[in-house]
Design a protein around this motif. Structure first.
Motif, PDB file in Angstrom:
ATOM      1  N   GLU A  59       0.806  -1.228   0.000  1.00  0.00           N
ATOM      2  CA  GLU A  59       0.000   0.000   0.000  1.00  0.00           C
ATOM      3  C   GLU A  59       0.831   1.267   0.000  1.00  0.00           C
ATOM      4  O   GLU A  59       0.277   2.374   0.025  1.00  0.00           O
ATOM      5  N   SER A  60       2.166   1.154  -0.023  1.00  0.00           N
ATOM      6  CA  SER A  60       3.015   2.343   0.114  1.00  0.00           C
ATOM      7  C   SER A  60       2.840   3.332  -1.044  1.00  0.00           C
ATOM      8  O   SER A  60       2.884   4.544  -0.831  1.00  0.00           O
ATOM      9  N   THR A  61       2.641   2.832  -2.249  1.00  0.00           N
ATOM     10  CA  THR A  61       2.455   3.727  -3.407  1.00  0.00           C
ATOM     11  C   THR A  61       1.174   4.537  -3.270  1.00  0.00           C
ATOM     12  O   THR A  61       1.149   5.752  -3.529  1.00  0.00           O
ATOM     13  N   LYS A  62       0.109   3.870  -2.822  1.00  0.00           N
ATOM     14  CA  LYS A  62      -1.166   4.554  -2.613  1.00  0.00           C
ATOM     15  C   LYS A  62      -1.035   5.602  -1.516  1.00  0.00           C
ATOM     16  O   LYS A  62      -1.562   6.723  -1.626  1.00  0.00           O
ATOM     17  N   GLU A  63      -0.313   5.264  -0.452  1.00  0.00           N
ATOM     18  CA  GLU A  63      -0.131   6.204   0.653  1.00  0.00           C
ATOM     19  C   GLU A  63       0.657   7.433   0.210  1.00  0.00           C
ATOM     20  O   GLU A  63       0.357   8.563   0.630  1.00  0.00           O
ATOM     21  N   ALA A  64       1.660   7.223  -0.643  1.00  0.00           N
ATOM     22  CA  ALA A  64       2.441   8.351  -1.161  1.00  0.00           C
ATOM     23  C   ALA A  64       1.556   9.318  -1.935  1.00  0.00           C
ATOM     24  O   ALA A  64       1.699  10.549  -1.823  1.00  0.00           O
ATOM     25  N   THR A  65       0.631   8.774  -2.711  1.00  0.00           N
ATOM     26  CA  THR A  65      -0.301   9.616  -3.485  1.00  0.00           C
ATOM     27  C   THR A  65      -1.209  10.414  -2.549  1.00  0.00           C
ATOM     28  O   THR A  65      -1.471  11.607  -2.775  1.00  0.00           O
ATOM     29  N   ILE A  66      -1.690   9.765  -1.485  1.00  0.00           N
ATOM     30  CA  ILE A  66      -2.555  10.452  -0.514  1.00  0.00           C
ATOM     31  C   ILE A  66      -1.807  11.608   0.141  1.00  0.00           C
ATOM     32  O   ILE A  66      -2.345  12.723   0.295  1.00  0.00           O
ATOM     33  N   LEU A  67      -0.556  11.388   0.523  1.00  0.00           N
ATOM     34  CA  LEU A  67       0.225  12.440   1.163  1.00  0.00           C
ATOM     35  C   LEU A  67       0.538  13.575   0.197  1.00  0.00           C
ATOM     36  O   LEU A  67       0.546  14.754   0.589  1.00  0.00           O
ATOM     37  N   LYS A  68       0.780  13.238  -1.054  1.00  0.00           N
ATOM     38  CA  LYS A  68       1.024  14.270  -2.073  1.00  0.00           C
ATOM     39  C   LYS A  68      -0.219  15.156  -2.219  1.00  0.00           C
ATOM     40  O   LYS A  68      -0.122  16.388  -2.268  1.00  0.00           O
ATOM     41  N   ASN A  69      -1.379  14.524  -2.262  1.00  0.00           N
ATOM     42  CA  ASN A  69      -2.629  15.280  -2.378  1.00  0.00           C
ATOM     43  C   ASN A  69      -2.868  16.142  -1.137  1.00  0.00           C
ATOM     44  O   ASN A  69      -3.355  17.277  -1.242  1.00  0.00           O
ATOM     45  N   LEU A  70      -2.526  15.595   0.049  1.00  0.00           N
ATOM     46  CA  LEU A  70      -2.685  16.356   1.287  1.00  0.00           C
ATOM     47  C   LEU A  70      -1.823  17.611   1.263  1.00  0.00           C
ATOM     48  O   LEU A  70      -2.286  18.710   1.633  1.00  0.00           O
ATOM     49  N   ALA A  71      -0.568  17.465   0.846  1.00  0.00           N
ATOM     50  CA  ALA A  71       0.340  18.615   0.784  1.00  0.00           C
ATOM     51  C   ALA A  71      -0.169  19.657  -0.214  1.00  0.00           C
ATOM     52  O   ALA A  71      -0.165  20.863   0.071  1.00  0.00           O
ATOM     53  N   GLU A  72      -0.617  19.196  -1.382  1.00  0.00           N
ATOM     54  CA  GLU A  72      -1.123  20.118  -2.405  1.00  0.00           C
ATOM     55  C   GLU A  72      -2.385  20.828  -1.929  1.00  0.00           C
ATOM     56  O   GLU A  72      -2.595  22.019  -2.211  1.00  0.00           O
ATOM     57  N   GLN A  73      -3.230  20.097  -1.193  1.00  0.00           N
ATOM     58  CA  GLN A  73      -4.462  20.682  -0.673  1.00  0.00           C
ATOM     59  C   GLN A  73      -4.167  21.868   0.248  1.00  0.00           C
ATOM     60  O   GLN A  73      -4.901  22.863   0.250  1.00  0.00           O
ATOM     61  N   HIS A  74      -3.084  21.772   1.005  1.00  0.00           N
ATOM     62  CA  HIS A  74      -2.713  22.843   1.943  1.00  0.00           C
ATOM     63  C   HIS A  74      -1.593  23.727   1.402  1.00  0.00           C
ATOM     64  O   HIS A  74      -1.022  24.524   2.157  1.00  0.00           O
ATOM     65  N   GLN A  75      -1.290  23.573   0.113  1.00  0.00           N
ATOM     66  CA  GLN A  75      -0.285  24.404  -0.566  1.00  0.00           C
ATOM     67  C   GLN A  75       1.084  24.336   0.132  1.00  0.00           C
ATOM     68  O   GLN A  75       1.754  25.346   0.346  1.00  0.00           O
ATOM     69  N   VAL A  76       1.458  23.108   0.463  1.00  0.00           N
ATOM     70  CA  VAL A  76       2.773  22.856   1.041  1.00  0.00           C
ATOM     71  C   VAL A  76       3.645  22.179  -0.009  1.00  0.00           C
ATOM     72  O   VAL A  76       3.247  21.150  -0.564  1.00  0.00           O
ATOM     73  N   PRO A  77       4.820  22.733  -0.331  1.00  0.00           N
ATOM     74  CA  PRO A  77       5.701  22.095  -1.326  1.00  0.00           C
ATOM     75  C   PRO A  77       6.011  20.649  -0.938  1.00  0.00           C
ATOM     76  O   PRO A  77       6.345  20.377   0.219  1.00  0.00           O
ATOM     77  N   TYR A  78       5.902  19.744  -1.915  1.00  0.00           N
ATOM     78  CA  TYR A  78       6.005  18.301  -1.654  1.00  0.00           C
ATOM     79  C   TYR A  78       7.180  17.709  -2.426  1.00  0.00           C
ATOM     80  O   TYR A  78       7.368  17.992  -3.612  1.00  0.00           O
ATOM     81  N   HIS A  79       7.954  16.881  -1.747  1.00  0.00           N
ATOM     82  CA  HIS A  79       9.090  16.189  -2.362  1.00  0.00           C
ATOM     83  C   HIS A  79       8.968  14.700  -2.041  1.00  0.00           C
ATOM     84  O   HIS A  79       8.621  14.333  -0.917  1.00  0.00           O
ATOM     85  N   GLN A  80       9.293  13.868  -3.022  1.00  0.00           N
ATOM     86  CA  GLN A  80       9.133  12.428  -2.798  1.00  0.00           C
ATOM     87  C   GLN A  80      10.319  11.645  -3.349  1.00  0.00           C
ATOM     88  O   GLN A  80      10.884  11.982  -4.385  1.00  0.00           O
ATOM     89  N   LEU A  81      10.694  10.608  -2.635  1.00  0.00           N
ATOM     90  CA  LEU A  81      11.731   9.675  -3.068  1.00  0.00           C
ATOM     91  C   LEU A  81      11.167   8.268  -2.978  1.00  0.00           C
ATOM     92  O   LEU A  81      10.624   7.879  -1.944  1.00  0.00           O
ATOM     93  N   LYS A  82      11.296   7.524  -4.052  1.00  0.00           N
ATOM     94  CA  LYS A  82      10.920   6.113  -4.036  1.00  0.00           C
ATOM     95  C   LYS A  82      12.194   5.286  -4.086  1.00  0.00           C
ATOM     96  O   LYS A  82      12.975   5.375  -5.029  1.00  0.00           O
ATOM     97  N   ILE A  83      12.402   4.489  -3.059  1.00  0.00           N
ATOM     98  CA  ILE A  83      13.623   3.689  -2.960  1.00  0.00           C
ATOM     99  C   ILE A  83      13.428   2.362  -3.684  1.00  0.00           C
ATOM    100  O   ILE A  83      12.415   1.680  -3.488  1.00  0.00           O
ATOM    101  N   ASN A  84      14.395   2.028  -4.528  1.00  0.00           N
ATOM    102  CA  ASN A  84      14.383   0.738  -5.221  1.00  0.00           C
ATOM    103  C   ASN A  84      15.203  -0.244  -4.384  1.00  0.00           C
ATOM    104  O   ASN A  84      16.430  -0.224  -4.397  1.00  0.00           O
ATOM    105  N   LEU A  85      14.515  -1.089  -3.642  1.00  0.00           N
ATOM    106  CA  LEU A  85      15.194  -1.994  -2.724  1.00  0.00           C
ATOM    107  C   LEU A  85      16.124  -2.972  -3.428  1.00  0.00           C
ATOM    108  O   LEU A  85      17.119  -3.415  -2.857  1.00  0.00           O
ATOM    109  N   SER A  86      15.818  -3.292  -4.680  1.00  0.00           N
ATOM    110  CA  SER A  86      16.640  -4.263  -5.413  1.00  0.00           C
ATOM    111  C   SER A  86      18.029  -3.714  -5.719  1.00  0.00           C
ATOM    112  O   SER A  86      18.954  -4.471  -6.020  1.00  0.00           O
ATOM    113  N   GLN A  87      18.190  -2.390  -5.636  1.00  0.00           N
ATOM    114  CA  GLN A  87      19.490  -1.778  -5.932  1.00  0.00           C
ATOM    115  C   GLN A  87      20.343  -1.571  -4.676  1.00  0.00           C
ATOM    116  O   GLN A  87      21.461  -1.074  -4.757  1.00  0.00           O
ATOM    117  N   LEU A  88      19.782  -1.958  -3.524  1.00  0.00           N
ATOM    118  CA  LEU A  88      20.509  -1.780  -2.273  1.00  0.00           C
ATOM    119  C   LEU A  88      21.184  -3.076  -1.854  1.00  0.00           C
ATOM    120  O   LEU A  88      20.671  -4.163  -2.096  1.00  0.00           O
TER     121      LEU A  88
END
Length: 446
Positions: A59-88
């Motif tokens: 569910e992490s991808t869906k949660e990231a979208t919800i948080l992005k929408n929350l930040a945009e709703q309150h006009q807070v600049p939003y930054h996101q990083l998606k970690i590729n576990l296979s590269q670690l």
């Protein structure tokens, strides 16, 4: 709770620079999001949001979208990083932490943000302190999490550290806010979950009272004690000499320093140099320093500790002067292994001084000799000093040169005798004021 956060922000932050909130969407960071909104509404300061999608859960991808929408709703600049576990590789938790810290630092630098806000609260502090006590950590780590700290040139703040989890949950419930729930927080395969769900509740029942306040008190007291020791040891830390060979500190001139201070000092230095000292090494090394013992060493992988009559060294590599002999004369520029040799004809003045081993530790050597031809090379144990009956080893020993350093630096030969050694700083050439001489300078190339 909002008032507590406002008070914290006013204490530590400038109103002219935004913050960065690390927002996972859990109860702690979500409540902090709304507290910071209240701060912004009153003009205290603005903030950005950073979310890291670790990809641990479906569910992490869906949660990231919800948080992005929350930040945009309150006009807070939003930054996101998606970690590729296979590269670690290696420890995934450690690798993810480094990725997060790098991400936060980049955002702060790119947007001129003053600090990163983290959602750790008092229960996290309790768990951290108890875990460190049970692990047998050094007492200096019993201060637990810090309200304010710097890491890799980035400031981190924890506005909720004095607020209990129950208060945070009540805040969310009272404002009809729903946080994400991470199932791993209840999975007792993880130590944090066992601490939270089993160990601490069992201790509370066994003692007949909550241990939280006691552990928070311990953290506060240890923080005070740590600051006291840092205040006492800071002048010594400022005397550390760093050079191409490692780190050096002279404790021989501080006979009043206590053993417990030496032990903590060695830990501080090792932490600064990013390596670990075992309890046994700390104890033995501290005793040797206190008693001014000669020639004691400890090997630790690529590092080596050497103690000699109160002189403390950390060698970052193994060094030895094993280069072919080099003829030096006149004005010239040559190389002797990693040493750059510069020779010039000059005029001698009595205020000119030859180097000592401490100069050599910094990577620089110099000497003034009568005009002639010389050879730069390695000293042999029984070599005689020019115009002196002593061997080089006896000479260095009588002038208290740490023995291991004798193989680090070259000497200057003439007619099968040593015309000059760089470690004592003593001239034996009888040069007269204004006499023409050969100035020799060696710089170590890193």
């Amino acid at each position: 709770m909002i008032n507590q956060v406002k008070k914290f922000i006013k204490k530590y932050c400038k109103s002219t620079q935004p913050l960065l909130l690390a927002l996972s969407g859990g109860a702690d960071s979500l409540s902090l999001f709304y507290c910071l909104l209240a701060c912004r509404l009153e003009g205290i300061l603005s903030f950005h949001v950073a979310h890291v999608d670790h990809g641990w859960r479906e569910e992490s991808t869906k949660e990231a979208t919800i948080l992005k929408n929350l930040a945009e709703q309150h006009q807070v600049p939003y930054h996101q990083l998606k970690i590729n576990l296979s590269q670690l590789a290696g420890n995934l938790e450690d690798a993810c932490r480094k990725q997060r810290q790098k991400f936060f630092k980049e955002i702060c630098l790119q947007n001129n943000l003053q600090a990163v806000c983290l959602g750790h609260q008092q229960n996290d502090q309790v768990e951290t302190v108890l875990k460190r006590i049970l692990e047998g950590s050094h007492w200096s780590h019993f201060d637990g999490l810090k309200e304010r700290m710097w890491h890799d040139q980035v400031q981190f703040l924890r506005p909720l550290l004095r607020i209990q989890k129950d208060e945070i949950l009540a805040f969310l419930k009272g404002n009809q806010l729903k946080a994400f729930e991470d199932g791993t927080n209840c999975d007792e395969r993880f130590m944090r979950a066992r601490m939270r769900r089993t160990i601490i509740p069992d201790l509370n029942r066994s003692f007949g009272k909550k241990i939280d306040n006691s552990l928070v008190y311990i953290a506060s007291e240890m923080s005070e004690l740590k600051n006291f020791f840092l205040g006492r040891l800071s002048p010594l830390l400022a005397q550390i000499v760093k050079g191409p060979f490692g780190v050096y500190l002279n404790l021989a001139n501080h006979p009043s320093i206590d053993l417990v201070e030496i032990k903590y000092l060695l830990r501080l230095i090792s932490e600064q140099e990013l390596f670990f000292l075992s309890r046994q090494i700390v104890q033995r090394a501290s005793e040797a320093i206190k008693k001014l013992e000669p020639q004691l060493s400890f090997e630790m992988g690529a590092k080596k500790i050497v103690i000699d009559r109160g002189h403390f060294f950390i060698l970052s590599k193994k060094f030895a002067c094993k280069n072919p002999n080099l003829q030096i004369f006149g004005s010239n520029l040559q190389y002797y292994g990693k040493w750059k040799i510069k020779t010039n004809e000059s005029f001698y003045h009595q205020n000119l001084q030859a180097s000592t081993w401490l100069d050599g530790w910094r990577g620089y050597l110099k000497a003034y000799l009568p005009l002639s031809k010389y050879v730069l090379g390695q000293a042999s144990k029984h070599a005689k000093l020019l115009r002196h009956h002593s061997t080089i080893n006896k000479w260095w020993s009588s002038h208290h040169v740490p023995p291991f350093l004798c193989s680090f630096f070259p000497v200057i030969w003439q007619h099968n005798e040593i015309a000059h050694e760089f470690l004592t700083g003593l001239e034996r050439q009888n040069l007269q004021e204004g006499e023409k001489c050969l100035q020799i300078e060696l710089s170590y190339l890193t």
